[in-house]
Design a protein around this motif. Structure first.
Motif, short mmCIF file in Angstrom:
data_model
loop_
_atom_site.label_atom_id
_atom_site.label_comp_id
_atom_site.label_asym_id
_atom_site.label_seq_id
_atom_site.Cartn_x
_atom_site.Cartn_y
_atom_site.Cartn_z
N ARG A 188 43.36 41.05 55.92
CA ARG A 188 44.45 40.83 54.96
C ARG A 188 44.35 39.42 54.41
O ARG A 188 44.27 38.46 55.17
CB ARG A 188 45.81 41.03 55.64
N VAL A 189 44.36 39.30 53.09
CA VAL A 189 44.17 38.00 52.45
C VAL A 189 45.53 37.42 52.07
O VAL A 189 46.39 38.10 51.50
CB VAL A 189 43.27 38.13 51.20
N GLN A 190 45.73 36.13 52.37
CA GLN A 190 46.99 35.45 52.10
C GLN A 190 46.78 34.32 51.11
O GLN A 190 45.68 34.12 50.58
CB GLN A 190 47.57 34.91 53.42
N THR A 191 47.82 33.59 50.84
CA THR A 191 47.74 32.32 50.11
C THR A 191 48.41 31.27 50.99
O THR A 191 49.17 31.62 51.89
CB THR A 191 48.44 32.38 48.73
N PRO A 192 48.10 29.97 50.76
CA PRO A 192 47.39 29.42 49.61
C PRO A 192 45.89 29.66 49.68
O PRO A 192 45.32 29.78 50.75
CB PRO A 192 47.71 27.92 49.68
N GLN A 193 45.30 29.72 48.49
CA GLN A 193 43.85 29.84 48.38
C GLN A 193 43.34 28.52 47.80
O GLN A 193 43.84 28.05 46.78
CB GLN A 193 43.48 31.03 47.52
N ALA A 194 42.37 27.94 48.48
CA ALA A 194 41.93 26.59 48.16
C ALA A 194 40.59 26.61 47.45
O ALA A 194 39.69 27.39 47.81
CB ALA A 194 41.83 25.76 49.44
N PHE A 195 40.45 25.74 46.44
CA PHE A 195 39.22 25.70 45.64
C PHE A 195 38.95 24.28 45.17
O PHE A 195 39.86 23.45 45.09
CB PHE A 195 39.35 26.60 44.41
N HIS A 196 37.68 24.06 44.83
CA HIS A 196 37.35 22.89 44.02
C HIS A 196 37.91 23.19 42.62
O HIS A 196 37.62 24.25 42.03
CB HIS A 196 35.85 22.67 43.96
N THR A 197 38.70 22.28 42.09
CA THR A 197 39.46 22.57 40.87
C THR A 197 38.58 22.98 39.71
O THR A 197 38.85 23.97 39.02
CB THR A 197 40.31 21.34 40.50
N HIS A 198 37.52 22.23 39.46
CA HIS A 198 36.68 22.54 38.29
C HIS A 198 36.04 23.92 38.42
O HIS A 198 35.86 24.64 37.43
CB HIS A 198 35.62 21.47 38.10
N ALA A 199 35.71 24.31 39.66
CA ALA A 199 35.02 25.58 39.86
C ALA A 199 35.96 26.76 39.61
O ALA A 199 35.60 27.73 38.93
CB ALA A 199 34.46 25.64 41.28
N ILE A 200 37.17 26.70 40.14
CA ILE A 200 38.09 27.83 39.96
C ILE A 200 38.61 27.87 38.53
O ILE A 200 38.86 28.96 37.98
CB ILE A 200 39.25 27.79 40.98
N LEU A 201 38.74 26.72 37.87
CA LEU A 201 39.15 26.72 36.47
C LEU A 201 38.08 27.40 35.62
O LEU A 201 38.39 28.24 34.75
CB LEU A 201 39.39 25.30 35.99
N ALA A 202 36.83 27.08 35.85
CA ALA A 202 35.74 27.71 35.10
C ALA A 202 35.71 29.21 35.36
O ALA A 202 35.47 30.02 34.45
CB ALA A 202 34.41 27.07 35.48
N ALA A 203 35.95 29.61 36.60
CA ALA A 203 35.95 31.04 36.94
C ALA A 203 37.08 31.78 36.22
O ALA A 203 36.89 32.89 35.70
CB ALA A 203 36.09 31.21 38.45
N HIS A 204 38.25 31.16 36.15
CA HIS A 204 39.37 31.79 35.43
C HIS A 204 39.07 31.89 33.94
O HIS A 204 39.39 32.91 33.30
CB HIS A 204 40.66 30.98 35.66
N ARG A 205 38.48 30.85 33.38
CA ARG A 205 38.17 30.89 31.95
C ARG A 205 37.13 31.97 31.65
O ARG A 205 37.14 32.57 30.56
CB ARG A 205 37.64 29.53 31.51
N ALA A 206 36.25 32.25 32.61
CA ALA A 206 35.19 33.23 32.39
C ALA A 206 35.61 34.67 32.68
O ALA A 206 34.88 35.60 32.34
CB ALA A 206 33.98 32.87 33.26
N TRP A 207 36.75 34.86 33.31
CA TRP A 207 37.20 36.22 33.67
C TRP A 207 37.39 37.04 32.40
O TRP A 207 38.02 36.58 31.44
CB TRP A 207 38.49 36.14 34.45
N ASP A 208 36.86 38.27 32.39
CA ASP A 208 36.87 39.04 31.14
C ASP A 208 38.25 39.59 30.78
O ASP A 208 38.48 40.01 29.64
CB ASP A 208 35.85 40.17 31.21
N GLY A 209 39.17 39.64 31.73
CA GLY A 209 40.52 40.10 31.42
C GLY A 209 40.68 41.59 31.34
O GLY A 209 41.81 42.09 31.26
N ALA A 210 39.58 42.32 31.35
CA ALA A 210 39.68 43.78 31.24
C ALA A 210 40.07 44.41 32.58
O ALA A 210 40.58 45.52 32.62
CB ALA A 210 38.34 44.35 30.76
N ARG A 211 39.77 43.70 33.65
CA ARG A 211 40.10 44.21 34.99
C ARG A 211 41.29 43.47 35.55
O ARG A 211 41.46 42.27 35.29
CB ARG A 211 38.91 44.01 35.93
N PRO A 212 42.13 44.13 36.34
CA PRO A 212 43.23 43.41 37.00
C PRO A 212 42.68 42.54 38.11
O PRO A 212 41.72 42.91 38.81
CB PRO A 212 44.11 44.54 37.55
N ALA A 213 43.24 41.37 38.27
CA ALA A 213 42.84 40.46 39.34
C ALA A 213 44.00 40.34 40.32
O ALA A 213 45.09 39.91 39.95
CB ALA A 213 42.49 39.10 38.78
#
Length: 385
Positions: free
Chosen positions: A156-181
């Motif tokens: 079972r996955v919880q939050t908070p979820q921790a990331f290097h800021t630049h990496a997760i920002l780039a990943a969000h910008r690249a998400w195609d949006g067609a699939r639910p996240a």
């Protein structure tokens, strides 16, 4: 050791939370005297590894947010989008720094040890999430129970979820949006980022339904300590045509002398409330030497004491006020006084006790020289509060 660079806690509180009921989004519901969101904020602010807390809220939630955070010093909230992913993206676009912990406000009880594990994991990978093993049997279900789903290797996955800021920002910008996240780790993995699991905590269970909030209330209140304090005040009569008692204007042949409106009942009750948190008395907060309180309405003093208790996570359980005078007669005004104090303290009238007595014509009250009042207040506070 605190990691180098800035770490931001990004708390996502933009949802509508309709399944929890109550008429307001669940992140603004009260649990043990504080909004669910406030509990999450306080946990993040208290951790030495977090440098800044930012909150993403829904459009039109500004008033609820301001009420929830009370006097906490935070940057302006970030306005989120129509779904969680867009709200997170808006938050990421608004922050800076090397690391970010993306946390759901609906998980208000965040242990410091989980934050420690997440920050340590970021030394090894661009992302980390808290997880717990699945202990229940899993099965497919429709109108009838179906096949068992193997739980080996499932967490079972919880939050908070921790990331290097630049990496997760780039990943969000690249998400195609067609699939639910469903979470940010899914978006990170889709971008090829490695996400490490760390041990989560049962305290991080998400509050989804009304019964979840009720259970959280019971759990927190069971850990609180009870304090009772007393207050006493007296004011002499002076020329006038009314007195203020318990926030109610009562016609009378005299008034009470005082720097404020001389509401002896509210003054005694204010001192009792301040006593429960060991924060001086009414003169400490509203000195009679200060001209701004000349003629001030005493309900302002009472509300101030109420808010100080709430800021410490306290809950006012019961108050009792006894008014001592020969005149005016308090009995006819007792229901109005009780209702007014309940309104000011935002409590049920059943938790407010108003009594009146005389001194059988003994002493200054018996000689009709003034009015006295004594009060008792019972408050529950978090341990150490």
């Amino acid at each position: 050791m605190k990691p180098e660079g800035k770490t931001t806690a990004l708390i996502v509180a933009a949802g509508r939370g309709e399944r929890a009921g109550g008429g307001i989004p669940k992140q603004y519901a009260s649990v043990a005297g504080r909004a669910v969101l406030a509990h999450a904020i306080d946990a993040c602010m208290a951790h030495g590894g977090i440098d800044e807390v930012r909150v993403v809220i829904g459009e039109g939630q500004e008033a609820l947010y301001a009420q929830a955070i009370e006097d906490r010093s935070l940057p302006s909230p970030i306005i989120g989008g129509a779904e969680r992913r867009l709200s997170v993206l808006a938050g990421l676009e608004a922050i800076d720094g090397e690391r970010v912990l993306i946390h759901d406000a609906a998980r208000p009880f965040l242990p410091a040890a989980v934050i420690d594990r997440l920050l340590a994991a970021l030394d090894e990978a661009p992302g980390a999430v808290p997880v717990l093993p699945v202990v229940d049997t899993l099965a497919q279900a429709d109108t009838a129970l179906g096949d068992i789903v193997p739980r080996d290797g499932v967490v079972r996955v919880q939050t908070p979820q921790a990331f290097h800021t630049h990496a997760i920002l780039a990943a969000h910008r690249a998400w195609d949006g067609a699939r639910p996240a469903t979470d940010d780790a899914q978006i990170a993995r889709a971008a090829g980022l490695s996400v490490l699991p760390v041990t989560g905590d049962r305290l991080l269970e998400k509050l989804t339904y009304a019964e979840d909030i009720e259970a959280a209330e019971r759990r927190l209140r069971a850990t609180m300590i009870s304090r009772t304090a007393l207050g006493y005040d007296v004011h002499a009569f002076a020329e006038g045509d009314h007195v203020w008692l318990g926030g109610i204007r009562i016609p009378h042949g005299q008034s009470l002398a005082g720097h404020s409106d001389a509401d002896v009942a509210l003054h005694a009750l204010t001192d009792a409330l301040l006593g429960t948190i060991g924060d001086g008395d009414i003169g400490t907060h509203f000195p009679p030497s200060d001209p701004q309180w000349k003629g001030a309405a005493s309900w302002r003093f009472l509300v101030h004491a109420r808010d100080l208790i709430r800021a410490r996570g306290g809950v006012i359980d019961h108050v009792d006020v006894t008014i001592v005078c020969e005149a005016p007669k308090v009995g006819p005004h007792r229901p109005a006084i009780r209702s007014r104090i309940a309104e000011l303290l935002e409590m049920a009238e059943g938790d407010i006790s108003i009594k009146a007595t005389t001194t059988e014509r003994l002493g200054f009250t018996g000689r009709r020289e003034g009015i006295a009042a004594q009060a008792a207040a019972t408050v529950r506070l978090p341990q150490g509060g």
